[in-house]
Scaffold this motif. Structure first.
Motif, PDB file in Angstrom:
ATOM      1  N   PRO A 142       0.697  -1.365  -0.434  1.00 16.50           N
ATOM      2  CA  PRO A 142      -0.463  -0.229  -0.152  1.00 16.50           C
ATOM      3  C   PRO A 142       0.825   1.045  -0.113  1.00 16.50           C
ATOM      4  CG  PRO A 142      -0.209  -1.260   2.385  1.00 16.50           C
ATOM      5  CD  PRO A 142       0.529  -1.864   0.633  1.00 16.50           C
ATOM      6  N   GLU A 143       0.185   1.979  -0.910  1.00 17.11           N
ATOM      7  CA  GLU A 143       0.582   3.090  -1.175  1.00 17.11           C
ATOM      8  C   GLU A 143       0.752   4.995   0.095  1.00 17.11           C
ATOM      9  OE1 GLU A 143       2.440   7.162  -3.687  1.00 17.11           O
ATOM     10  OE2 GLU A 143       0.338   5.413  -4.374  1.00 17.11           O
ATOM     11  N   HIS A 144       1.322   5.284   1.212  1.00 19.13           N
ATOM     12  CA  HIS A 144       1.203   5.671   1.504  1.00 19.13           C
ATOM     13  C   HIS A 144       1.862   6.786   1.887  1.00 19.13           C
ATOM     14  CE1 HIS A 144      -0.220   2.880   4.165  1.00 19.13           C
ATOM     15  NE2 HIS A 144       1.035   2.316   4.365  1.00 19.13           N
ATOM     16  N   ARG A 145       1.191   8.546   1.974  1.00 18.80           N
ATOM     17  CA  ARG A 145       1.281  10.009   1.606  1.00 18.80           C
ATOM     18  C   ARG A 145       0.830  10.440   2.753  1.00 18.80           C
ATOM     19  NH1 ARG A 145       2.486  10.564  -3.252  1.00 18.80           N
ATOM     20  NH2 ARG A 145       2.123  13.188  -3.231  1.00 18.80           N
ATOM     21  N   LEU A 146       1.692  12.236   2.370  1.00 18.98           N
ATOM     22  CA  LEU A 146       1.694  12.515   3.293  1.00 18.98           C
ATOM     23  C   LEU A 146       0.353  13.460   3.221  1.00 18.98           C
ATOM     24  CD1 LEU A 146       5.266  14.274   3.635  1.00 18.98           C
ATOM     25  CD2 LEU A 146       4.137  12.834   5.211  1.00 18.98           C
ATOM     26  N   ASP A 147      -0.161  13.625   4.524  1.00 16.26           N
ATOM     27  CA  ASP A 147      -1.762  14.603   4.762  1.00 16.26           C
ATOM     28  C   ASP A 147      -1.441  15.865   4.216  1.00 16.26           C
ATOM     29  OD1 ASP A 147      -3.856  15.844   5.192  1.00 16.26           O
ATOM     30  OD2 ASP A 147      -3.681  15.354   7.337  1.00 16.26           O
ATOM     31  N   ASP A 207      13.054   0.861  -5.908  1.00 17.58           N
ATOM     32  CA  ASP A 207      13.004   1.618  -4.710  1.00 17.58           C
ATOM     33  C   ASP A 207      11.336   1.588  -4.891  1.00 17.58           C
ATOM     34  OD1 ASP A 207      11.784   3.481  -2.587  1.00 17.58           O
ATOM     35  OD2 ASP A 207      11.704   4.874  -4.344  1.00 17.58           O
ATOM     36  N   GLY A 208      10.708   0.664  -3.925  1.00 23.03           N
ATOM     37  CA  GLY A 208       9.541   0.603  -4.434  1.00 23.03           C
ATOM     38  C   GLY A 208       9.496  -1.229  -5.391  1.00 23.03           C
ATOM     39  N   ASP A 209       8.278  -0.213  -6.221  1.00 24.68           N
ATOM     40  CA  ASP A 209       8.226  -1.525  -7.899  1.00 24.68           C
ATOM     41  C   ASP A 209       8.907  -0.958  -8.770  1.00 24.68           C
ATOM     42  OD1 ASP A 209       6.496  -3.038  -5.988  1.00 24.68           O
ATOM     43  OD2 ASP A 209       4.668  -1.880  -6.715  1.00 24.68           O
ATOM     44  N   GLU A 210       9.815   0.362  -8.524  1.00 22.34           N
ATOM     45  CA  GLU A 210      10.600   1.270 -10.117  1.00 22.34           C
ATOM     46  C   GLU A 210      11.967   1.055  -9.449  1.00 22.34           C
ATOM     47  OE1 GLU A 210       7.694   4.879 -11.148  1.00 22.34           O
ATOM     48  OE2 GLU A 210       8.174   4.797  -8.536  1.00 22.34           O
ATOM     49  N   VAL A 211      12.775   0.734 -10.824  1.00 19.13           N
ATOM     50  CA  VAL A 211      14.149   1.310 -10.515  1.00 19.13           C
ATOM     51  C   VAL A 211      14.367   2.520 -10.266  1.00 19.13           C
ATOM     52  CG1 VAL A 211      16.396   1.226 -12.381  1.00 19.13           C
ATOM     53  CG2 VAL A 211      14.790  -0.529 -12.204  1.00 19.13           C
ATOM     54  N   VAL A 212      15.516   3.135  -9.008  1.00 20.18           N
ATOM     55  CA  VAL A 212      15.483   4.514  -9.493  1.00 20.18           C
ATOM     56  C   VAL A 212      17.506   4.451 -10.190  1.00 20.18           C
ATOM     57  CG1 VAL A 212      16.340   6.234  -7.914  1.00 20.18           C
ATOM     58  CG2 VAL A 212      14.706   4.969  -7.179  1.00 20.18           C
ATOM     59  N   TYR A 213      17.739   5.120 -11.217  1.00 16.27           N
ATOM     60  CA  TYR A 213      18.917   5.638 -11.691  1.00 16.27           C
ATOM     61  C   TYR A 213      20.260   6.419 -10.543  1.00 16.27           C
ATOM     62  CZ  TYR A 213      16.942   2.973 -15.666  1.00 16.27           C
ATOM     63  OH  TYR A 213      16.538   1.999 -16.696  1.00 16.27           O
ATOM     64  N   ILE A 214      20.882   6.269 -10.414  1.00 17.29           N
ATOM     65  CA  ILE A 214      21.389   6.342  -9.453  1.00 17.29           C
ATOM     66  C   ILE A 214      23.044   7.080  -9.798  1.00 17.29           C
ATOM     67  CG2 ILE A 214      20.461   6.137  -6.937  1.00 17.29           C
ATOM     68  CD1 ILE A 214      23.417   3.895  -6.219  1.00 17.29           C
ATOM     69  N   SER A 215      23.319   6.183 -11.251  1.00 16.63           N
ATOM     70  CA  SER A 215      24.299   6.410 -12.124  1.00 16.63           C
ATOM     71  C   SER A 215      23.415   6.328 -13.482  1.00 16.63           C
ATOM     72  CB  SER A 215      26.550   6.210 -11.836  1.00 16.63           C
ATOM     73  OG  SER A 215      26.361   6.471 -12.202  1.00 16.63           O
ATOM     74  N   GLY A 273      18.496   9.619 -11.196  1.00 11.14           N
ATOM     75  CA  GLY A 273      17.898  10.195 -10.570  1.00 11.14           C
ATOM     76  C   GLY A 273      16.016   9.739 -10.378  1.00 11.14           C
ATOM     77  N   GLY A 274      15.700   9.669 -12.523  1.00 17.27           N
ATOM     78  CA  GLY A 274      14.826   9.081 -13.001  1.00 17.27           C
ATOM     79  C   GLY A 274      14.074   7.618 -12.309  1.00 17.27           C
ATOM     80  N   ARG A 275      13.171   7.563 -12.640  1.00 18.85           N
ATOM     81  CA  ARG A 275      12.534   6.796 -11.856  1.00 18.85           C
ATOM     82  C   ARG A 275      12.382   5.209 -13.573  1.00 18.85           C
ATOM     83  NH1 ARG A 275      10.358   5.312  -6.832  1.00 18.85           N
ATOM     84  NH2 ARG A 275      11.218   7.181  -5.520  1.00 18.85           N
ATOM     85  N   MET A 276      12.181   4.034 -13.602  1.00 15.55           N
ATOM     86  CA  MET A 276      11.252   3.297 -14.417  1.00 15.55           C
ATOM     87  C   MET A 276      10.860   1.771 -13.756  1.00 15.55           C
ATOM     88  SD  MET A 276      11.683   4.945 -17.956  1.00 15.55           S
ATOM     89  CE  MET A 276      11.254   2.907 -18.580  1.00 15.55           C
ATOM     90  N   PRO A 277      10.125   1.783 -14.213  1.00 15.36           N
ATOM     91  CA  PRO A 277       9.660  -0.109 -14.280  1.00 15.36           C
ATOM     92  C   PRO A 277      10.186  -0.778 -13.633  1.00 15.36           C
ATOM     93  CG  PRO A 277       7.580   0.952 -15.894  1.00 15.36           C
ATOM     94  CD  PRO A 277       9.049   1.490 -15.505  1.00 15.36           C
ATOM     95  N   LEU A 278       9.710  -1.428 -12.594  1.00 13.98           N
ATOM     96  CA  LEU A 278      11.166  -2.739 -12.734  1.00 13.98           C
ATOM     97  C   LEU A 278      11.022  -3.879 -14.149  1.00 13.98           C
ATOM     98  CD1 LEU A 278      10.675  -3.914  -8.891  1.00 13.98           C
ATOM     99  CD2 LEU A 278      13.123  -3.044 -10.104  1.00 13.98           C
ATOM    100  N   TYR A 279       9.588  -4.176 -14.506  1.00 24.61           N
ATOM    101  CA  TYR A 279       9.277  -5.330 -14.864  1.00 24.61           C
ATOM    102  C   TYR A 279       9.435  -4.887 -16.898  1.00 24.61           C
ATOM    103  CZ  TYR A 279       5.843  -2.926 -16.840  1.00 24.61           C
ATOM    104  OH  TYR A 279       4.632  -1.619 -17.423  1.00 24.61           O
ATOM    105  N   CYS A 280      10.395  -3.718 -17.072  1.00 29.41           N
ATOM    106  CA  CYS A 280      10.754  -3.585 -18.226  1.00 29.41           C
ATOM    107  C   CYS A 280      12.384  -3.325 -19.107  1.00 29.41           C
ATOM    108  CB  CYS A 280       9.132  -2.980 -19.065  1.00 29.41           C
ATOM    109  SG  CYS A 280       9.325  -1.248 -18.391  1.00 29.41           S
ATOM    110  N   ARG A 291       3.532  -9.958  -6.447  1.00 32.80           N
ATOM    111  CA  ARG A 291       1.973  -8.690  -6.522  1.00 32.80           C
ATOM    112  C   ARG A 291       2.941  -7.378  -7.942  1.00 32.80           C
ATOM    113  NH1 ARG A 291       5.031  -5.874  -2.851  1.00 32.80           N
ATOM    114  NH2 ARG A 291       5.910  -4.521  -4.462  1.00 32.80           N
ATOM    115  N   ILE A 292       4.007  -7.683  -8.389  1.00 36.89           N
ATOM    116  CA  ILE A 292       4.140  -6.724  -9.340  1.00 36.89           C
ATOM    117  C   ILE A 292       3.785  -7.972 -10.294  1.00 36.89           C
ATOM    118  CG2 ILE A 292       6.061  -6.118 -11.413  1.00 36.89           C
ATOM    119  CD1 ILE A 292       7.805  -5.243  -8.372  1.00 36.89           C
ATOM    120  N   LEU A 293       3.660  -9.011 -10.863  1.00 39.06           N
ATOM    121  CA  LEU A 293       2.625  -9.764 -11.741  1.00 39.06           C
ATOM    122  C   LEU A 293       1.776  -9.189 -11.997  1.00 39.06           C
ATOM    123  CD1 LEU A 293       4.891 -13.303 -12.231  1.00 39.06           C
ATOM    124  CD2 LEU A 293       5.662 -10.793 -13.572  1.00 39.06           C
ATOM    125  N   ALA A 294       1.160  -9.034 -10.851  1.00 41.43           N
ATOM    126  CA  ALA A 294      -0.806  -9.220 -10.796  1.00 41.43           C
ATOM    127  C   ALA A 294      -0.733  -7.552 -11.720  1.00 41.43           C
ATOM    128  CB  ALA A 294      -0.731  -9.423  -9.662  1.00 41.43           C
TER     129      ALA A 294
END
Length: 255
Positions: free
Chosen positions: A2-7, A109-117, A132-139, A157-160
């Motif tokens: 579950p995703e939790h966001r700040l109020d 990070d979660g269900d994504e890749v974060v590129y750090i270099s 600093g960008g993100r892409m889905p793990l599965y592709c 979970r991701i395959l679902a």
């Protein structure tokens, strides 16, 4: 997960809403546009932006607001990523020297890749990735290398789904993707063939901890017209193994 966001009614939630309103291509964003993007009252946005400028998280100019250098400085203090980069950069540079193609280093990070270099030369492939960008793990090759060595609950979970088709070649069939992940876990190599963006292919290997947990992954990416990822698989795997070995020694010395 579950995703939790700040109020968004809290001060911190509103500040984050403003910071996240900036896009990758933005140079400067005016007050009215920030108000539109955040859907906050204009007076609130103005007051929050003034405080964020004081905190150096934003900078102001006659053209509007920009993300401030304070954000970069805070990001560089992130202990885990900083340690990974300190160890990995020499291996990434050697890999670039050997291949002359774009080298990526990413973490999950979660269900994504974060590129750090990202290291690329004058002829680097037009990949959609950025530091600093993100892409889905599965592709992505890095994403699949990380996902294949994650726990079964994460994989299930991701395959679902949803598995969004980013190109005509994106693998979105859960059964086929599960088979790929099993092969990646066995061989220690992941491939992407125009699955995140047309025209690029990629090979990646995971950086594993002593107990086989995925810490990061390294990839080399090139255009489909000239790059043959299998030819560089051994070099990518050797770089990932080298990073993992140094991290393991450091962990033993600090235990």
């Amino acid at each position: 997960m579950p995703e939790h966001r700040l109020d968004e009614r809290s001060v911190l939630g509103r500040a984050l809403l403003i910071l996240e309103a900036f896009g990758v291509e933005d140079q400067a964003v005016g007050l009215s546009e920030l108000t539109r993007r955040t859907a906050l009252p204009k007076a609130t946005v103005h007051r929050m932006c003034r405080d964020l400028v004081t905190a150096r998280l934003l900078s102001s100019s006659p053209d509007g607001y920009r993300l401030g250098r304070g954000l970069f400085e805070l990001g560089m203090r992130a202990a885990t990523e900083r340690t990974l980069l300190e160890v990995a950069v020499p291996f990434l540079q050697d890999l670039f020297t050997r291949t002359r193609e774009t080298v990526h280093f990413g973490v999950r990070d979660g269900d994504e890749v974060v590129y750090i270099s990202k290291i690329g030369g004058h002829r680097q492939a037009r990949a959609p990735s950025r530091i600093g960008g993100r892409m889905p793990l599965y592709c992505t090759a890095i994403g699949k290398a990380l996902l294949a060595h994650s726990g079964p609950e994460t994989i299930d979970r991701i395959l679902a789904g949803p598995l969004i088709r980013r190109t005509p070649r994106t693998v979105v069939a859960p059964g086929l993707l599960r088979t790929q992940l099993a092969q990646i876990a066995e061989r220690g190599l992941a491939y992407e063939r125009e699955e995140s963006a047309l025209g690029i292919v990629c090979v990646a290997a995971p950086v594993l901890s002593a107990d086989d947990q995925p810490l990061a992954a390294i990839s080399v990416t090139g255009p489909v017209t000239r790059f043959h990822p299998e030819a560089h698989a051994a070099s990518v795997q050797a770089a990932a193994t080298g990073v993992a070995s140094i991290l393991a020694r450091r962990a033993q010395n600090t235990a």
